[in-house]
Design a protein around this motif. Structure first.
Motif, PDB file in Angstrom:
ATOM      1  N   LEU A 163       0.814  -1.210   0.000  1.00  0.00           N
ATOM      2  CA  LEU A 163       0.000   0.000   0.000  1.00  0.00           C
ATOM      3  C   LEU A 163       0.854   1.269   0.000  1.00  0.00           C
ATOM      4  O   LEU A 163       1.997   1.274   0.458  1.00  0.00           O
ATOM      5  N   GLY A 164       0.263   2.351  -0.477  1.00  0.00           N
ATOM      6  CA  GLY A 164       0.891   3.661  -0.373  1.00  0.00           C
ATOM      7  C   GLY A 164       2.101   3.872  -1.265  1.00  0.00           C
ATOM      8  O   GLY A 164       2.972   4.688  -0.939  1.00  0.00           O
ATOM      9  N   ASP A 165       2.161   3.201  -2.390  1.00  0.00           N
ATOM     10  CA  ASP A 165       3.267   3.384  -3.339  1.00  0.00           C
ATOM     11  C   ASP A 165       2.924   4.575  -4.233  1.00  0.00           C
ATOM     12  O   ASP A 165       2.442   4.413  -5.363  1.00  0.00           O
ATOM     13  N   TYR A 166       3.195   5.780  -3.746  1.00  0.00           N
ATOM     14  CA  TYR A 166       2.716   6.978  -4.433  1.00  0.00           C
ATOM     15  C   TYR A 166       3.310   7.205  -5.823  1.00  0.00           C
ATOM     16  O   TYR A 166       2.602   7.700  -6.711  1.00  0.00           O
ATOM     17  N   PRO A 167       4.572   6.875  -6.070  1.00  0.00           N
ATOM     18  CA  PRO A 167       5.040   7.040  -7.454  1.00  0.00           C
ATOM     19  C   PRO A 167       4.195   6.247  -8.446  1.00  0.00           C
ATOM     20  O   PRO A 167       3.814   6.768  -9.503  1.00  0.00           O
ATOM     21  N   GLU A 168       3.869   4.996  -8.097  1.00  0.00           N
ATOM     22  CA  GLU A 168       3.059   4.174  -8.981  1.00  0.00           C
ATOM     23  C   GLU A 168       1.599   4.619  -8.964  1.00  0.00           C
ATOM     24  O   GLU A 168       0.939   4.673 -10.015  1.00  0.00           O
ATOM     25  N   LEU A 169       1.076   4.957  -7.795  1.00  0.00           N
ATOM     26  CA  LEU A 169      -0.312   5.404  -7.697  1.00  0.00           C
ATOM     27  C   LEU A 169      -0.543   6.683  -8.498  1.00  0.00           C
ATOM     28  O   LEU A 169      -1.583   6.852  -9.137  1.00  0.00           O
ATOM     29  N   GLY A 170       0.423   7.584  -8.461  1.00  0.00           N
ATOM     30  CA  GLY A 170       0.305   8.815  -9.235  1.00  0.00           C
ATOM     31  C   GLY A 170       0.248   8.537 -10.722  1.00  0.00           C
ATOM     32  O   GLY A 170      -0.555   9.133 -11.454  1.00  0.00           O
ATOM     33  N   ARG A 171       1.104   7.624 -11.199  1.00  0.00           N
ATOM     34  CA  ARG A 171       1.104   7.272 -12.630  1.00  0.00           C
ATOM     35  C   ARG A 171      -0.227   6.636 -13.035  1.00  0.00           C
ATOM     36  O   ARG A 171      -0.784   6.939 -14.100  1.00  0.00           O
ATOM     37  N   GLN A 172      -0.740   5.748 -12.190  1.00  0.00           N
ATOM     38  CA  GLN A 172      -2.002   5.088 -12.493  1.00  0.00           C
ATOM     39  C   GLN A 172      -3.156   6.088 -12.541  1.00  0.00           C
ATOM     40  O   GLN A 172      -4.008   6.030 -13.436  1.00  0.00           O
TER      41      GLN A 172
END
Length: 334
Positions: free
Chosen positions: A287-296
Motif C-alpha cells: 500500500l501507499g506506493d505513491y510514485p506508482e499510484l500517481g502514474r495510475q
C-alpha cells in the motif's frame, strides 16, 4: 536553587514548579485559541436538521486580480490554516483564495450526529461558495481534501474550471486490497489516545520519510491542542466518523469520469495508506506506493498532468514550499 525539579518544604509538601511555558497549548473543539493567518469568517447553515457552521478564510488578491478563485481543501490531519504560505503566494499572483474548514474539522461545527459523506461535504462547500456569489472555481485538494475535491468536481463539473490534487489519498481502494474494516466505535477508541507524540510520530514516519523539521511542529501542535482540550471527545468522535468515510467512499473508481483539466502534484516518498496498521503484513507492504499510484491516476483521468516530486513526501507544500509553489503556479497557468 536552579536545576532542581521539585522543592521540598519543611512541612513535607512537594511542589512541582510551573512549567506552563513548556506545556503544549490546548485549544477548544473549534480550535478556539489558535491563530489563523487571516480573519476567520463563519458560514452558518442548516444541514441534516441541525444548525451548523463552517469557518473559512476569504483572501483577496494582493496584486492585480486575474479573475480566478481558488478553493483550498485541507486534508484530514490538517486545517485551512495549514495553507498559510500557499495563500500568500497565490494572492500575490492575483488569485482570490477561499480556504474553508469542513464540518467536523478545525474551526467548524463538530456535530454529535451527522452522516458524513464526501457528497455532503461537497454540497456544504458549494453552498458556501453560492453564499459568496462565486460560480466557478479551481479546486486545490490535499490528502483527504483531494478525495473531496474529486467528488466536488464529479458532482458539480459546471462549477469547476480546474482540479489540482496534492498527494490525494484514495488513489487506491484499501478495502478492496485487503485492509479489514474498523467500526466507528473502534476508531473512536483509538482516536481518544491521540496526542502530540502520536501525531508527530505518525507524520514523521509516513508523511516525511523519517525526516523532521522544526517548522512542522506548529501543525502538530494545532491538532494535538484540540485533542488535549475540553472538547476532546467530540473531536475524537468526528475524526472517527470521517476516518470511516475516507475508508468506505473511494473515488478512484470514478476518475475516468472527471471532465475537468487535472494536475496531480505527487510527493514520491509519501506512504499514506489509511488502515495499513491493521492490515496483514503482506497487504500493508503493497500500500501507499505513491510514485506508482500517481502514474495510475494520471492514466485514468482523461485530461491529467502528472508532476512528480521524487524527494518529497505527503505534504510538499509544507516540506518544500518554494518547489511546490513553483510547480503549482505553473500548473495553474496550464
Amino acid at each position: 536553587m536552579k536545576g532542581l525539579s521539585f522543592l521540598i518544604l519543611s512541612s513535607g509538601i512537594v511542589l512541582t514548579p510551573a512549567l506552563h511555558a513548556e506545556q503544549p497549548p490546548t485549544y477548544g473543539p473549534h480550535l478556539e485559541g489558535f491563530s489563523y493567518p487571516h480573519p476567520l469568517k463563519r458560514h452558518e447553515f442548516s444541514s441534516q436538521r441541525q444548525p451548523l457552521f463552517m469557518g473559512y478564510m476569504d483572501i483577496a488578491p494582493t496584486d492585480k486580480a486575474n479573475g480566478r478563485t481558488l478553493v483550498l481543501m485541507h486534508g484530514k490531519n490538517f486545517c485551512a490554516a495549514t495553507w498559510e504560505e500557499t495563500i500568500k503566494v497565490l494572492s500575490e499572483h492575483g488569485y482570490r483564495v477561499i480556504a474553508p474548514d469542513q464540518v467536523g474539522f478545525c474551526s467548524s461545527s463538530k456535530p454529535e450526529g451527522y452522516q458524513f459523506s464526501f457528497s455532503q461535504l461537497a454540497h456544504n462547500t458549494r453552498a458556501l461558495l453560492q453564499s459568496l456569489d462565486v460560480e466557478e472555481v479551481t479546486l486545490v485538494g490535499h490528502s483527504m481534501g483531494g478525495m473531496l475535491a474529486s467528488r466536488f468536481a464529479l458532482n458539480y463539473p459546471e462549477s469547476v474550471e480546474q482540479l489540482v490534487l496534492v498527494n490525494p489519498i484514495g488513489l487506491e481502494d484499501w478495502q478492496a486490497k485487503g485492509v479489514p474494516y474498523a467500526s466507528i466505535d473502534e476508531l473512536y477508541q483509538s482516536e481518544l489516545k491521540t496526542d502530540f507524540d502520536r501525531i508527530k510520530g505518525y507524520q514523521q514516519k509516513v508523511y516525511y520519510d523519517g525526516d523532521w523539521k522544526p517548522e512542522y511542529e506548529r501543525w502538530v501542535t494545532m491538532l494535538a491542542g484540540m485533542y488535549a482540550g475540553e472538547g476532546k471527545e467530540i473531536v475524537a468522535w468526528n475524526q472517527a466518523q470521517t476516518s470511516e468515510m475516507v475508508f468506505t467512499q473511494p473515488v478512484i473508481h470514478e476518475f475516468d469520469k472527471l471532465e475537468v483539466p487535472t494536475v496531480l502534484l505527487i510527493g514520491g516518498k509519501d506512504r499514506t495508506a489509511p488502515g495499513a496498521n491493521r492490515a496483514p503484513k503482506e497487504v500493508a507492504e503493497r500500500l501507499g506506493d505513491y510514485p506508482e499510484l500517481g502514474r495510475q491516476a494520471a492514466a485514468m483521468i482523461p485530461n491529467a498532468t502528472l508532476v512528480p516530486f521524487p524527494e518529497l513526501g505527503h505534504s510538499p507544500q509544507v516540506e518544500s514550499p518554494d518547489v511546490f509553489h513553483e510547480a503549482l503556479l505553473r500548473g495553474l497557468d496550464g
